[in-house]
Design a protein around this motif. Sequence first.
Motif, PDB file in Angstrom:
ATOM      1  N   MET A   1       0.832  -1.184   0.000  1.00  0.00           N
ATOM      2  CA  MET A   1       0.000   0.000   0.000  1.00  0.00           C
ATOM      3  C   MET A   1       0.880   1.252   0.000  1.00  0.00           C
ATOM      4  O   MET A   1       1.865   1.319   0.703  1.00  0.00           O
ATOM      5  CB  MET A   1      -0.916   0.019   1.212  1.00  0.00           C
ATOM      6  CG  MET A   1      -2.006  -1.010   1.172  1.00  0.00           C
ATOM      7  SD  MET A   1      -3.129  -0.562  -0.145  1.00  0.00           S
ATOM      8  CE  MET A   1      -4.170  -1.968  -0.163  1.00  0.00           C
ATOM      9  N   ALA A   2       0.475   2.234  -0.763  1.00  0.00           N
ATOM     10  CA  ALA A   2       1.250   3.456  -0.916  1.00  0.00           C
ATOM     11  C   ALA A   2       0.581   4.600  -0.164  1.00  0.00           C
ATOM     12  O   ALA A   2      -0.635   4.627   0.000  1.00  0.00           O
ATOM     13  CB  ALA A   2       1.361   3.808  -2.396  1.00  0.00           C
ATOM     14  N   ASN A   3       1.401   5.552   0.266  1.00  0.00           N
ATOM     15  CA  ASN A   3       0.849   6.734   0.930  1.00  0.00           C
ATOM     16  C   ASN A   3       0.561   7.823  -0.111  1.00  0.00           C
ATOM     17  O   ASN A   3       0.827   7.654  -1.301  1.00  0.00           O
ATOM     18  CB  ASN A   3       1.789   7.222   2.031  1.00  0.00           C
ATOM     19  CG  ASN A   3       3.128   7.715   1.502  1.00  0.00           C
ATOM     20  OD1 ASN A   3       3.266   8.054   0.326  1.00  0.00           O
ATOM     21  ND2 ASN A   3       4.121   7.735   2.352  1.00  0.00           N
ATOM     22  N   THR A   4       0.015   8.933   0.360  1.00  0.00           N
ATOM     23  CA  THR A   4      -0.388  10.019  -0.539  1.00  0.00           C
ATOM     24  C   THR A   4       0.782  10.543  -1.357  1.00  0.00           C
ATOM     25  O   THR A   4       0.680  10.683  -2.588  1.00  0.00           O
ATOM     26  CB  THR A   4      -1.018  11.173   0.276  1.00  0.00           C
ATOM     27  OG1 THR A   4      -2.160  10.670   0.973  1.00  0.00           O
ATOM     28  CG2 THR A   4      -1.432  12.321  -0.624  1.00  0.00           C
ATOM     29  N   GLU A   5       1.901  10.822  -0.718  1.00  0.00           N
ATOM     30  CA  GLU A   5       3.052  11.391  -1.424  1.00  0.00           C
ATOM     31  C   GLU A   5       3.557  10.460  -2.517  1.00  0.00           C
ATOM     32  O   GLU A   5       3.801  10.883  -3.652  1.00  0.00           O
ATOM     33  CB  GLU A   5       4.176  11.692  -0.427  1.00  0.00           C
ATOM     34  CG  GLU A   5       5.386  12.335  -1.063  1.00  0.00           C
ATOM     35  CD  GLU A   5       6.494  12.645  -0.067  1.00  0.00           C
ATOM     36  OE1 GLU A   5       7.590  12.992  -0.522  1.00  0.00           O
ATOM     37  OE2 GLU A   5       6.270  12.539   1.158  1.00  0.00           O
ATOM     38  N   THR A   6       3.683   9.181  -2.188  1.00  0.00           N
ATOM     39  CA  THR A   6       4.155   8.199  -3.170  1.00  0.00           C
ATOM     40  C   THR A   6       3.181   8.094  -4.337  1.00  0.00           C
ATOM     41  O   THR A   6       3.588   8.062  -5.498  1.00  0.00           O
ATOM     42  CB  THR A   6       4.332   6.822  -2.498  1.00  0.00           C
ATOM     43  OG1 THR A   6       5.269   6.951  -1.429  1.00  0.00           O
ATOM     44  CG2 THR A   6       4.812   5.773  -3.481  1.00  0.00           C
ATOM     45  N   SER A   7       1.896   8.051  -4.031  1.00  0.00           N
ATOM     46  CA  SER A   7       0.879   7.937  -5.077  1.00  0.00           C
ATOM     47  C   SER A   7       0.884   9.142  -6.002  1.00  0.00           C
ATOM     48  O   SER A   7       0.757   9.002  -7.224  1.00  0.00           O
ATOM     49  CB  SER A   7      -0.503   7.750  -4.452  1.00  0.00           C
ATOM     50  OG  SER A   7      -0.545   6.531  -3.749  1.00  0.00           O
ATOM     51  N   LEU A   8       1.026  10.331  -5.439  1.00  0.00           N
ATOM     52  CA  LEU A   8       1.061  11.537  -6.268  1.00  0.00           C
ATOM     53  C   LEU A   8       2.312  11.553  -7.149  1.00  0.00           C
ATOM     54  O   LEU A   8       2.242  11.947  -8.324  1.00  0.00           O
ATOM     55  CB  LEU A   8       0.990  12.790  -5.400  1.00  0.00           C
ATOM     56  CG  LEU A   8      -0.383  13.060  -4.782  1.00  0.00           C
ATOM     57  CD1 LEU A   8      -0.298  14.212  -3.785  1.00  0.00           C
ATOM     58  CD2 LEU A   8      -1.427  13.356  -5.850  1.00  0.00           C
ATOM     59  N   LYS A   9       3.440  11.104  -6.616  1.00  0.00           N
ATOM     60  CA  LYS A   9       4.665  11.029  -7.424  1.00  0.00           C
ATOM     61  C   LYS A   9       4.499  10.052  -8.571  1.00  0.00           C
ATOM     62  O   LYS A   9       4.947  10.310  -9.693  1.00  0.00           O
ATOM     63  CB  LYS A   9       5.863  10.646  -6.554  1.00  0.00           C
ATOM     64  CG  LYS A   9       6.359  11.766  -5.680  1.00  0.00           C
ATOM     65  CD  LYS A   9       7.542  11.336  -4.841  1.00  0.00           C
ATOM     66  CE  LYS A   9       8.005  12.468  -3.935  1.00  0.00           C
ATOM     67  NZ  LYS A   9       9.111  12.058  -3.051  1.00  0.00           N
ATOM     68  N   ALA A  21      -3.558  15.567  -8.069  1.00  0.00           N
ATOM     69  CA  ALA A  21      -3.992  15.942  -6.720  1.00  0.00           C
ATOM     70  C   ALA A  21      -4.829  14.819  -6.129  1.00  0.00           C
ATOM     71  O   ALA A  21      -5.480  14.067  -6.853  1.00  0.00           O
ATOM     72  CB  ALA A  21      -4.825  17.228  -6.773  1.00  0.00           C
ATOM     73  N   LEU A  22      -4.784  14.739  -4.814  1.00  0.00           N
ATOM     74  CA  LEU A  22      -5.696  13.891  -4.065  1.00  0.00           C
ATOM     75  C   LEU A  22      -6.678  14.841  -3.409  1.00  0.00           C
ATOM     76  O   LEU A  22      -6.268  15.785  -2.716  1.00  0.00           O
ATOM     77  CB  LEU A  22      -4.952  13.070  -3.006  1.00  0.00           C
ATOM     78  CG  LEU A  22      -5.839  12.216  -2.102  1.00  0.00           C
ATOM     79  CD1 LEU A  22      -6.569  11.146  -2.915  1.00  0.00           C
ATOM     80  CD2 LEU A  22      -5.016  11.580  -0.996  1.00  0.00           C
ATOM     81  N   VAL A  23      -7.977  14.621  -3.640  1.00  0.00           N
ATOM     82  CA  VAL A  23      -8.986  15.599  -3.259  1.00  0.00           C
ATOM     83  C   VAL A  23     -10.079  14.949  -2.414  1.00  0.00           C
ATOM     84  O   VAL A  23     -10.526  13.839  -2.700  1.00  0.00           O
ATOM     85  CB  VAL A  23      -9.626  16.237  -4.517  1.00  0.00           C
ATOM     86  CG1 VAL A  23     -10.629  17.323  -4.146  1.00  0.00           C
ATOM     87  CG2 VAL A  23      -8.553  16.784  -5.450  1.00  0.00           C
ATOM     88  N   GLU A 120      -3.902   1.190  -4.892  1.00  0.00           N
ATOM     89  CA  GLU A 120      -2.836   0.918  -3.931  1.00  0.00           C
ATOM     90  C   GLU A 120      -2.694   2.013  -2.882  1.00  0.00           C
ATOM     91  O   GLU A 120      -1.950   1.847  -1.910  1.00  0.00           O
ATOM     92  CB  GLU A 120      -1.500   0.756  -4.676  1.00  0.00           C
ATOM     93  CG  GLU A 120      -1.484  -0.466  -5.574  1.00  0.00           C
ATOM     94  CD  GLU A 120      -0.249  -0.562  -6.434  1.00  0.00           C
ATOM     95  OE1 GLU A 120       0.547   0.410  -6.478  1.00  0.00           O
ATOM     96  OE2 GLU A 120      -0.081  -1.607  -7.092  1.00  0.00           O
ATOM     97  N   LEU A 121      -3.409   3.101  -3.054  1.00  0.00           N
ATOM     98  CA  LEU A 121      -3.311   4.237  -2.127  1.00  0.00           C
ATOM     99  C   LEU A 121      -3.998   3.920  -0.801  1.00  0.00           C
ATOM    100  O   LEU A 121      -5.140   3.478  -0.772  1.00  0.00           O
ATOM    101  CB  LEU A 121      -3.934   5.481  -2.748  1.00  0.00           C
ATOM    102  CG  LEU A 121      -4.037   6.723  -1.849  1.00  0.00           C
ATOM    103  CD1 LEU A 121      -2.652   7.192  -1.411  1.00  0.00           C
ATOM    104  CD2 LEU A 121      -4.764   7.831  -2.584  1.00  0.00           C
ATOM    105  N   GLN A 122      -3.288   4.150   0.267  1.00  0.00           N
ATOM    106  CA  GLN A 122      -3.872   3.996   1.593  1.00  0.00           C
ATOM    107  C   GLN A 122      -3.765   5.341   2.311  1.00  0.00           C
ATOM    108  O   GLN A 122      -2.685   5.864   2.513  1.00  0.00           O
ATOM    109  CB  GLN A 122      -3.153   2.921   2.398  1.00  0.00           C
ATOM    110  CG  GLN A 122      -3.814   2.650   3.720  1.00  0.00           C
ATOM    111  CD  GLN A 122      -3.315   1.367   4.354  1.00  0.00           C
ATOM    112  OE1 GLN A 122      -2.444   0.696   3.835  1.00  0.00           O
ATOM    113  NE2 GLN A 122      -3.874   1.019   5.487  1.00  0.00           N
TER     114      GLN A 122
END
Length: 123
Positions: A1-9, A21-23, A120-122
């Motif tokens: 599972m990925a965090n917000t920063e990793t997912s945005l990258k 963006a995560l909204v 995969e975003l958590q």
Amino acid sequence: MANTETSLKEAASIEGAIGAALVDYTSGMALGTIGGGKELDLNVAAAGNTDVVRAKVRAMEMLGLGEEIEDILITLGRQYHLIRLLRTQGSNGLFMYLALDKERANLAMARHQLKKIASELQV
């Protein structure tokens, strides 16, 4: 599972990406952004696309289709804007937003990659 920063990258590394963006569509606030700049104000885009998501959710409820929205595509003259609603645990009310340069992006691949990133975003 990925965090917000990793997912945005990861989203920003998609071919043709302008910004991501995560909204939170309950508040209209961007929980994280990457890219954008002079070309695209991601905080304004987050707030504006919140209205799009809310309207589509309402329309789906009124139609009684019993379906869930996977993604929403907005096609502009020079850009694609992808909105991917999140369905992972603890992510209700969130969407990932990705703006793409139409000339550099492969829309099918971008949708596929964004789907994978979102799953995969958590949060």
